[in-house]
Design an enzyme around this catalytic site. Sequence first.
Site, PDB file in Angstrom:
ATOM      1  CD  GLU A 164      -4.877  -8.789  -1.803  1.00 14.02           C
ATOM      2  OE1 GLU A 164      -3.899  -9.516  -1.523  1.00 14.02           O
ATOM      3  OE2 GLU A 164      -4.890  -7.560  -1.637  1.00 14.02           O
ATOM      4  CG  ASN A 186      -4.160  -7.262   5.070  1.00 15.14           C
ATOM      5  OD1 ASN A 186      -3.788  -8.411   5.293  1.00 15.14           O
ATOM      6  ND2 ASN A 186      -3.526  -6.459   4.213  1.00 15.14           N
ATOM      7  CD  GLU A 187       0.614  -6.792   4.906  1.00 18.73           C
ATOM      8  OE1 GLU A 187       0.882  -5.833   4.174  1.00 18.73           O
ATOM      9  OE2 GLU A 187       1.108  -7.931   4.753  1.00 18.73           O
ATOM     10  CE1 TYR A 197       3.378 -13.305   0.864  1.00 21.60           C
ATOM     11  CE2 TYR A 197       3.247 -11.383   2.300  1.00 21.60           C
ATOM     12  CZ  TYR A 197       2.633 -12.313   1.469  1.00 21.60           C
ATOM     13  OH  TYR A 197       1.286 -12.253   1.244  1.00 21.60           O
ATOM     14  CD  GLU A 227      -1.254 -11.304   3.345  1.00 21.11           C
ATOM     15  OE1 GLU A 227      -0.216 -10.894   2.778  1.00 21.11           O
ATOM     16  OE2 GLU A 227      -2.289 -10.627   3.466  1.00 21.11           O
ATOM     17  CD  GLN A 277      -3.123 -13.369  -2.668  1.00 23.94           C
ATOM     18  OE1 GLN A 277      -4.154 -13.490  -3.306  1.00 23.94           O
ATOM     19  NE2 GLN A 277      -2.648 -12.166  -2.324  1.00 23.94           N
TER      20      GLN A 277
HETATM   21  O1  AHR Z   1      -0.274 -11.144  -0.813  1.00 23.90           O
HETATM   22  C1  AHR Z   1       0.009  -9.925  -1.453  1.00 23.90           C
HETATM   23  C2  AHR Z   1       0.011  -8.740  -0.489  1.00 23.90           C
HETATM   24  O2  AHR Z   1       1.052  -8.913   0.426  1.00 23.90           O
HETATM   25  C3  AHR Z   1      -1.205  -8.607   0.387  1.00 23.90           C
HETATM   26  O3  AHR Z   1      -2.215  -7.890  -0.237  1.00 23.90           O
HETATM   27  C4  AHR Z   1      -0.695  -7.852   1.562  1.00 23.90           C
HETATM   28  O4  AHR Z   1      -1.406  -8.117   2.738  1.00 23.90           O
HETATM   29  C5  AHR Z   1       0.765  -8.269   1.639  1.00 23.90           C
HETATM   30  O5  AHR Z   1       1.606  -7.179   1.794  1.00 23.90           O
END
Ligand code: AHR
Length: 551
Positions: A54, A214-215, A287, A350, A400
């Site tokens: 990103e 995205n999101e 995450y 992600e 990432q």
């Molecule tokens: O990976 C960092 C951020 O985390 C990304 O931009 C977003 O999609 C997520 O919230």
Amino acid sequence: MDRRAFLKSSAMAGAMISFSGTKAWAKSSDARIEIFTQEPVGEISPNIYGQFTEHIGGVIYDGIWVGENSKIPNRYGIRAELIDKLKQIHVPVIRWPGGCFADSYDWMDGIGPVASRPTRTNFWEVDPDAKRLHEKGPQIFESNQFGTNEFMRFCKLSGAKPYLAANVRSLPALSFDRWVEYCNSPAGSTTLAAMRAAAGFPAPFDVQYWDVGNESWGCGGNFTPEEYASAFRRYTSWVPHYGIDLQFIGSGPNGGNLDWTNRFFDEIYSKPAYNNASFTGWSVHFYSSVTTRNKATDWKPEKGDALQFDSVDWYELLHASSQIEQIIQDQWTVMGQYDVTHRVKLVVDEYGPWYREGTELDPTHIFGQQITIRDALATALTLDTFNRNAEKVSMATNAQLINNLNALFLAHEDRFVATPNFYVFAMYAAHQGAQGLRAEFSAPDVEFMRDGQPGHLWGLNGSASRKGNVVTLTVVNPDVAKPTDTQIALQGARIAKASGTVLAAGDIHAHNTFDRPDAVKPVSLGVSINGGLLTASIPPGSVSKFEIITG
Ligand code: AHR
């Protein structure tokens, strides 16, 4: 009797037993792994070994892009060392340009002659971390030196397929069509194909994978599921195909949010039903981050530290990362209530541990963090989960690739280092495209005290696959202190030869730095074959890979 009770009462007491009728287990061992070579669980898509990149912090500028005139060895401006490493792990797919950045990005800004590309405000300018940055840096004001052409070159040099995330929040559907046209319209066909050719790319890029926002529940527009479903219909209807089997990936839930998935699928499948054969993927972002045992009250301190942690934090993080299995199961169940043939698969685009700021290599690296052996275990157990759910997960991209969150590499200016995560991807590459096999892991739980309360975590877990006469088994041992003597049996095949590799470290905080790049790297692991069983002592806090030749 359940498996755990069975282990504690019988096998752990050292009784000679026959487990599933065909193999006699040896008298004493801590754990057993049984691989059923005749019980496939689906082909493991190579695409689950993908990476995410990103325009944030040090990912693109400093990480990937160093510029054609840089003294840092590069190919067309792209860091050469990175390309070489990505080839080693057979990176199958790379997602770009975001992340949250994607829904503020106009792809038109990143094409055409570099000198005439506009400078724009980067999405992450609003992030609190951006305050510490140089106000004119590319992390705040995006220079657009790295755009679609450069990304396609990066993919081609690395051997990866591109996966593009389209802007649904701030650009119209027509702009999405036009990006597809720029990338995929045949040589000599459209004005955009001519612009592509003028940049040195006459042949189409043939981009197959497209993320539709995205999101979208958050930074991608704060849509409701119903609003997003409506946008999804508009953005994905009648997109030009140019003979490419386009795959549209819908913006799925934050972690295990079932309401988002339920309401989106309800809208798409029944109000009225929208049958678009290209809708084949539903993204999940997950995450793992809660590592301070809920002692803190505000959001930031609740995230633990990448380097300062104790053994309880280690188990907490691994436990949190393990939740991905339940998320996959639950999402799949909800999706199946509407999509009964399961045309739409899960795309975990992600994932990874997320710690508080403070261990980034350089102030410009927003969300940069150090990667320890603990993160290697979290990554490995996540990849094992994808392997075990091969029929459900069609693609995944780690968040990432470089200088951000769960990075495989850290780089700053001319210095570059592979993190323990790189070695996990290197070890696990053997699973790509292999036939996933059912495997049973039987080991006592790891037990520990968690702030005065007993806690526990599974003792061993992993995944198995087969390619021809080669069976690959990968195993995570989360115990911080104890090696696990393990017996491995193949049901339906004979073990002819075997070898082992292990990634481990004496210190749970071990990580690689520019000055000590080899602090954590794989070494060979001794194995022996006795009475048709493979045996090994699996070190504490480790990721292991066994290559088993049958015959
Ligand atoms: O990976 C960092 C951020 O985390 C990304 O931009 C977003 O999609 C997520 O919230």
